[in-house]
Design an enzyme around this catalytic site. Structure first.
Site, PDB file in Angstrom:
ATOM      1  N   HIS A  75     -14.000  16.143  63.811  1.00 50.17           N
ATOM      2  CA  HIS A  75     -13.969  17.263  64.764  1.00 50.17           C
ATOM      3  C   HIS A  75     -12.937  17.020  65.863  1.00 50.17           C
ATOM      4  O   HIS A  75     -12.201  17.919  66.243  1.00 50.17           O
ATOM      5  CB  HIS A  75     -15.356  17.501  65.359  1.00 50.17           C
ATOM      6  CG  HIS A  75     -16.254  18.286  64.464  1.00 50.17           C
ATOM      7  ND1 HIS A  75     -17.593  18.490  64.731  1.00 50.17           N
ATOM      8  CD2 HIS A  75     -16.006  18.925  63.295  1.00 50.17           C
ATOM      9  CE1 HIS A  75     -18.119  19.222  63.760  1.00 50.17           C
ATOM     10  NE2 HIS A  75     -17.198  19.489  62.882  1.00 50.17           N
ATOM     11  N   ARG A  76     -12.877  15.770  66.384  1.00 50.40           N
ATOM     12  CA  ARG A  76     -11.885  15.451  67.428  1.00 50.40           C
ATOM     13  C   ARG A  76     -10.472  15.638  66.917  1.00 50.40           C
ATOM     14  O   ARG A  76      -9.611  16.176  67.608  1.00 50.40           O
ATOM     15  CB  ARG A  76     -12.035  13.989  67.867  1.00 50.40           C
ATOM     16  CG  ARG A  76     -13.167  13.821  68.817  1.00 50.40           C
ATOM     17  CD  ARG A  76     -12.813  12.947  70.001  1.00 50.40           C
ATOM     18  NE  ARG A  76     -14.030  12.899  70.824  1.00 50.40           N
ATOM     19  CZ  ARG A  76     -14.757  11.804  71.011  1.00 50.40           C
ATOM     20  NH1 ARG A  76     -14.362  10.641  70.547  1.00 50.40           N
ATOM     21  NH2 ARG A  76     -15.865  11.873  71.734  1.00 50.40           N
ATOM     22  N   ALA A 133     -24.473  25.467  57.577  1.00 47.64           N
ATOM     23  CA  ALA A 133     -23.638  24.273  57.463  1.00 47.64           C
ATOM     24  C   ALA A 133     -22.293  24.643  56.858  1.00 47.64           C
ATOM     25  O   ALA A 133     -22.230  25.395  55.890  1.00 47.64           O
ATOM     26  CB  ALA A 133     -24.332  23.252  56.555  1.00 47.64           C
TER      27      ALA A 133
END
Lengths: 170, 170, 170
Positions: free
Chosen positions: C51-52, C10
């Site tokens: 993330h985008r 992670a």
């Protein structure tokens, strides 16, 4: 002076590795342990006592549970120091609801600017299953970001597994 | 004869790696699986059965849930053996409230003294978040100390990730 | 065309590493993000949005929470694509009680047959303590088997730790 990030799991031997490297480094100044632990409970108090007992008298100890950048800035050029460990420091900041990003930026600058030789120990905590509780997930995320950020700045990065160093950088 | 410590996470392919290495080793004696598992529940019973089914008839199986040092001492010079795995053995000792340190010292001596070729498998369990319960934390600590101790004594140490070996020593 | 399996814990920097590698690859076609995430809750929705935001306009995005093999088969020979990530895809299949083995076989074939250059990201989740609940244990097992299977088929396998790649194969 160059600094090394020493990562490793629980009981991986990462602290002992960092101490050995520090003791073996050429040195004209002090050998300094910068400790970030605070005894919140008896288990932690025991751990702190055990770590102290393992270090011999050659070591000077600085307690820096929060102002780690300040402690690093106070080192002399001839010192060799171990910071043990970043994950406890992060945990202290989160308990205080301090600004983690700002503290991390100050620490990264202090480490790179320090004239002392430094070994900075931290716990790898991100390779298990996703934790059930949200605070543990947030801690895992913050620790991961911290490691990415510091690994990019460090001169050398080592992952310790079963007491053995695996060089990731440098 | 040289012995190898094979570390890896859950389902990392560490056992399959150890079996392949054992099968490929030059050998005049037996191919021996020293199994430490005990079926405490149906999930474990299933796992044991699956592991047995994966091994072909070339393998002799010794059950050694506790006296692992004794089993290792009983091997012949021409044998090639896999111990699978140390973490289950440690867990058995802790359930019995046995002296882990003394057992570990005996095991380390037996492994280094054995004339057989040995591959010893263990689970890496220390790279996740700190577990909630104290027993899990103690287990994680004991496993970490065991790995450090045995890695220092082993001739070769390999970390298996996704079935691929990463040589840490040797 | 060769494909790379990118493993990491992670917040290890595995996705950023895969994106950087994709952006740096020679390319005459599209730069494609094949996203497997579904927003089941607000924490996940936030992660998807972050993330985008991190990807610039050069990236085309394909959503493939389940039919990942189909998405891979639809790529053109000149495309460079990142699949992010396998563990969310596996989690979606398990929620649907789909046949994981059959889906994995289809995916492995599609990845090896694809004419596009691919980087396939997945979470290492097996190096912590054994999880308390059975579903988490089953997920960890399935993820481990998936990694072994795909690592055997991949042209290159990289483990990312603190943003730094450690080459396991290729």
């Amino acid at each position: 002076m160059a600094w090394t990030l020493v990562l490793g799991g629980a009981r991986s031997g990462k602290s002992a590795y960092a101490r050995r490297e520090a003791e073996a480094a050429p040195r004209r100044g002090r050998l300094v342990m910068i400790a970030t632990a605070e005894a919140h409970d008896s288990e932690m108090a025991e751990r702190i006592a055990r770590h102290r007992a393992e270090r011999d008298a050659a070591w000077a100890t600085l307690e820096a549970p929060r102002d780690l950048a300040g402690a690093v800035c106070g080192l002399a050029p001839d010192d060799v120091a171990v910071v043990d460990c970043l994950t406890l420091w992060l945990s202290n900041l989160m308990l205080d609801e301090a600004d983690v990003g700002a503290n991390l930026a100050r620490l990264a600058s202090a480490l790179s600017a320090s004239p002392a030789r430094l070994l900075v120990v931290s716990n790898e905590v991100g390779q298990g299953i996703v934790p059930d509780n949200a605070l543990a997930r947030r801690f895992r995320d913050e620790a991961g970001f911290m490691h990415q950020r510091l690994a990019a700045a460090a001169d050398r990065v080592v992952l310790v597994v079963a007491g053995l160093p695996l060089v990731l950088k440098g």
